[in-house]
Design a protein around this motif. Structure first.
Motif, PDB file in Angstrom:
ATOM      1  N   THR A  71       0.809  -1.220   0.000  1.00 30.81           N
ATOM      2  CA  THR A  71       0.000   0.000   0.000  1.00 30.81           C
ATOM      3  C   THR A  71       0.840   1.266   0.000  1.00 30.81           C
ATOM      4  O   THR A  71       0.294   2.373  -0.097  1.00 30.81           O
ATOM      5  N   HIS A  72       2.151   1.115   0.105  1.00 30.70           N
ATOM      6  CA  HIS A  72       3.036   2.282   0.080  1.00 30.70           C
ATOM      7  C   HIS A  72       4.309   1.910  -0.668  1.00 30.70           C
ATOM      8  O   HIS A  72       4.860   0.818  -0.476  1.00 30.70           O
ATOM      9  N   LEU A  73       4.764   2.807  -1.533  1.00 36.41           N
ATOM     10  CA  LEU A  73       5.980   2.565  -2.297  1.00 36.41           C
ATOM     11  C   LEU A  73       6.807   3.843  -2.323  1.00 36.41           C
ATOM     12  O   LEU A  73       6.317   4.900  -2.723  1.00 36.41           O
ATOM     13  N   ASP A  74       8.074   3.731  -1.899  1.00 30.60           N
ATOM     14  CA  ASP A  74       8.942   4.904  -1.826  1.00 30.60           C
ATOM     15  C   ASP A  74       9.771   5.134  -3.077  1.00 30.60           C
ATOM     16  O   ASP A  74      10.143   6.276  -3.369  1.00 30.60           O
ATOM     17  N   ALA A  75      10.098   4.081  -3.814  1.00 32.18           N
ATOM     18  CA  ALA A  75      10.940   4.246  -4.999  1.00 32.18           C
ATOM     19  C   ALA A  75      10.899   2.993  -5.856  1.00 32.18           C
ATOM     20  O   ALA A  75      10.645   1.888  -5.364  1.00 32.18           O
ATOM     21  N   LEU A  76      11.176   3.198  -7.158  1.00 36.47           N
ATOM     22  CA  LEU A  76      11.315   2.106  -8.126  1.00 36.47           C
ATOM     23  C   LEU A  76      12.732   2.106  -8.663  1.00 36.47           C
ATOM     24  O   LEU A  76      13.266   3.151  -9.061  1.00 36.47           O
ATOM     25  N   LEU A  77      13.359   0.931  -8.671  1.00 30.36           N
ATOM     26  CA  LEU A  77      14.693   0.765  -9.239  1.00 30.36           C
ATOM     27  C   LEU A  77      14.573  -0.121 -10.475  1.00 30.36           C
ATOM     28  O   LEU A  77      13.843  -1.116 -10.455  1.00 30.36           O
ATOM     29  N   PHE A  78      15.316   0.229 -11.533  1.00 30.23           N
ATOM     30  CA  PHE A  78      15.253  -0.530 -12.770  1.00 30.23           C
ATOM     31  C   PHE A  78      16.594  -1.177 -13.076  1.00 30.23           C
ATOM     32  O   PHE A  78      17.637  -0.531 -13.048  1.00 30.23           O
ATOM     33  N   THR A  79      16.539  -2.468 -13.409  1.00 30.56           N
ATOM     34  CA  THR A  79      17.748  -3.189 -13.797  1.00 30.56           C
ATOM     35  C   THR A  79      18.138  -2.873 -15.240  1.00 30.56           C
ATOM     36  O   THR A  79      19.313  -2.765 -15.571  1.00 30.56           O
ATOM     37  N   HIS A  80      17.137  -2.755 -16.116  1.00 35.37           N
ATOM     38  CA  HIS A  80      17.372  -2.422 -17.524  1.00 35.37           C
ATOM     39  C   HIS A  80      16.032  -2.097 -18.164  1.00 35.37           C
ATOM     40  O   HIS A  80      14.988  -2.095 -17.490  1.00 35.37           O
ATOM     41  N   GLU A  81      16.051  -1.824 -19.471  1.00 30.53           N
ATOM     42  CA  GLU A  81      14.897  -1.224 -20.128  1.00 30.53           C
ATOM     43  C   GLU A  81      13.975  -2.195 -20.846  1.00 30.53           C
ATOM     44  O   GLU A  81      13.007  -1.762 -21.490  1.00 30.53           O
ATOM     45  N   HIS A  82      14.181  -3.500 -20.780  1.00 29.26           N
ATOM     46  CA  HIS A  82      13.309  -4.429 -21.487  1.00 29.26           C
ATOM     47  C   HIS A  82      11.884  -4.380 -20.929  1.00 29.26           C
ATOM     48  O   HIS A  82      11.674  -4.160 -19.732  1.00 29.26           O
ATOM     49  N   LYS A  83      10.925  -4.617 -21.826  1.00 29.58           N
ATOM     50  CA  LYS A  83       9.524  -4.387 -21.474  1.00 29.58           C
ATOM     51  C   LYS A  83       9.044  -5.248 -20.320  1.00 29.58           C
ATOM     52  O   LYS A  83       8.158  -4.839 -19.560  1.00 29.58           O
ATOM     53  N   ASP A  84       9.583  -6.466 -20.175  1.00 27.03           N
ATOM     54  CA  ASP A  84       9.132  -7.303 -19.065  1.00 27.03           C
ATOM     55  C   ASP A  84       9.620  -6.774 -17.726  1.00 27.03           C
ATOM     56  O   ASP A  84       9.274  -7.325 -16.669  1.00 27.03           O
ATOM     57  N   HIS A  85      10.371  -5.664 -17.754  1.00 26.77           N
ATOM     58  CA  HIS A  85      10.842  -5.026 -16.526  1.00 26.77           C
ATOM     59  C   HIS A  85      10.305  -3.602 -16.346  1.00 26.77           C
ATOM     60  O   HIS A  85      10.505  -3.009 -15.289  1.00 26.77           O
ATOM     61  N   THR A  86       9.649  -3.058 -17.374  1.00 24.81           N
ATOM     62  CA  THR A  86       9.224  -1.656 -17.313  1.00 24.81           C
ATOM     63  C   THR A  86       7.761  -1.422 -17.673  1.00 24.81           C
ATOM     64  O   THR A  86       7.226  -0.347 -17.391  1.00 24.81           O
ATOM     65  N   ALA A  87       7.091  -2.385 -18.272  1.00 22.78           N
ATOM     66  CA  ALA A  87       5.800  -2.125 -18.919  1.00 22.78           C
ATOM     67  C   ALA A  87       4.696  -1.699 -17.959  1.00 22.78           C
ATOM     68  O   ALA A  87       3.689  -1.122 -18.378  1.00 22.78           O
ATOM     69  N   GLY A  88       4.855  -1.966 -16.670  1.00 24.41           N
ATOM     70  CA  GLY A  88       3.806  -1.627 -15.709  1.00 24.41           C
ATOM     71  C   GLY A  88       3.951  -0.264 -15.064  1.00 24.41           C
ATOM     72  O   GLY A  88       3.236   0.050 -14.104  1.00 24.41           O
ATOM     73  N   LEU A  89       4.855   0.566 -15.588  1.00 30.28           N
ATOM     74  CA  LEU A  89       5.148   1.847 -14.930  1.00 30.28           C
ATOM     75  C   LEU A  89       3.906   2.715 -14.734  1.00 30.28           C
ATOM     76  O   LEU A  89       3.782   3.417 -13.722  1.00 30.28           O
ATOM     77  N   ASP A  90       2.976   2.684 -15.673  1.00 30.39           N
ATOM     78  CA  ASP A  90       1.790   3.544 -15.564  1.00 30.39           C
ATOM     79  C   ASP A  90       1.027   3.318 -14.262  1.00 30.39           C
ATOM     80  O   ASP A  90       0.387   4.246 -13.733  1.00 30.39           O
ATOM     81  N   ASP A  91       1.091   2.108 -13.719  1.00 26.66           N
ATOM     82  CA  ASP A  91       0.289   1.790 -12.533  1.00 26.66           C
ATOM     83  C   ASP A  91       0.845   2.362 -11.236  1.00 26.66           C
ATOM     84  O   ASP A  91       0.242   2.163 -10.166  1.00 26.66           O
ATOM     85  N   ILE A  92       1.953   3.098 -11.312  1.00 24.72           N
ATOM     86  CA  ILE A  92       2.378   3.822 -10.105  1.00 24.72           C
ATOM     87  C   ILE A  92       1.438   4.970  -9.779  1.00 24.72           C
ATOM     88  O   ILE A  92       1.514   5.561  -8.691  1.00 24.72           O
ATOM     89  N   ARG A  93       0.517   5.287 -10.702  1.00 26.23           N
ATOM     90  CA  ARG A  93      -0.449   6.370 -10.448  1.00 26.23           C
ATOM     91  C   ARG A  93      -1.167   6.191  -9.117  1.00 26.23           C
ATOM     92  O   ARG A  93      -1.444   7.162  -8.406  1.00 26.23           O
ATOM     93  N   ALA A  94      -1.495   4.948  -8.791  1.00 30.41           N
ATOM     94  CA  ALA A  94      -2.214   4.704  -7.539  1.00 30.41           C
ATOM     95  C   ALA A  94      -1.409   5.189  -6.336  1.00 30.41           C
ATOM     96  O   ALA A  94      -1.972   5.734  -5.369  1.00 30.41           O
TER      97      ALA A  94
END
Length: 256
Positions: free
Chosen positions: A65-88
């Motif tokens: 229910t709480h998230l302070d930060a997102l870290l990315f290992t690399h740019e492939h879609k199976d690692h980034t495609a859900g970024l829009d859902d940080i809106r919540a």
């Protein structure tokens, strides 16, 4: 520190669409793998490494229910495609979400999610702040928490893993250089990818992952980014030494 495996599957997930192999038909919940991601709860901070296409489902399932930060290992879609859902989390926390990644990765996010970074933003789009990771082996700060980047190669693509305290996380790699190998020593827990048994162009095999872990000798280790080709969870794990386990979705691990 508590680590929760949000997803332990490869880019297609397990079961894979259209496949009828024994792994994809398995009723064992440990054989049902969302795309790879992990949650780290440490010193009152809530961090997620990689927001793949299953990000929303993972947040709901893990009741985060709480998230302070997102870290990315690399740019492939199976690692980034859900970024829009940080809106919540933007709505709940009323603040921008810090994103940490290499400059190349952050530029890719700006291209693929251009609406987030538009000069005139549509109401309700995600709000983020970008934090470039500039150096391979120099620790960087995440809300006062030192995080050590771990350089590796995913075929010819440079990727990052992360060391947070005694926890090391490396996925989507098939080569680890001597500098990173040195940074893996004395870890309490190491997580490493092991895609399948057969050779692969950009991922460690099961045997290769075990060989690396036997060199750096963590107290405990877990394998992730697992495909249906590796075999059923119960069968593969029966082959492993006691200090090494297959991770599975929902597994929680306490780290010293």
């Amino acid at each position: 520190m508590q680590v929760t495996f949000l997803g332990t599957g490869t880019s297609s997930g397990v079961p894979m669409i259209g496949c009828t192999c024994e792994v994809c038909r398995s009723l064992d919940h440990r054989d049902q793998r969302l795309r790879v991601s992990v949650h780290v709860a440490i010193e009152g901070r809530s961090l997620v490494i990689d927001s793949g296409p299953d990000f929303r489902q993972q947040m709901l399932r893990a009741r985060i229910t709480h998230l302070d930060a997102l870290l990315f290992t690399h740019e492939h879609k199976d690692h980034t495609a859900g970024l829009d859902d940080i809106r919540a989390f933007n709505f709940r926390q009323q603040q921008d979400m810090p994103l940490f990644g290499e400059p190349r990765v952050l530029r890719q996010l700006q291209q693929e999610f251009s609406y987030i970074f538009a000069e005139h933003k549509y109401p309700g789009v995600p709000r983020v702040s970008l934090h470039p990771i500039e150096q391979d082996h120099a620790p960087f700060d995440v809300l006062g928490l030192p995080v050590q980047p771990l350089r590796a190669l995913h075929h010819k693509l440079p990727v990052l893993g992360f060391r947070i305290g005694g926890f090391c996380y490396l996925t989507d790699a098939n080569h680890i250089g001597p500098e990173t190998m040195a940074l893996l020593h004395d870890a309490d827990v190491i997580v490493l990818n092991a895609l399948r048994r057969e050779q692969h162009i950009s991922h460690f095999t099961l045997a290769q992952a075990i060989e690396i872990l036997e060199v750096v000798k963590p107290k405990r280790a877990y394998l992730t980014h697992i495909s249906h080709q590796l075999g059923r969870h119960q069968d593969v794990e029966a082959e492993l030494p006691p200090w090494l386990r297959l991770a599975y979705d929902g597994l929680k691990v306490e780290v010293a």
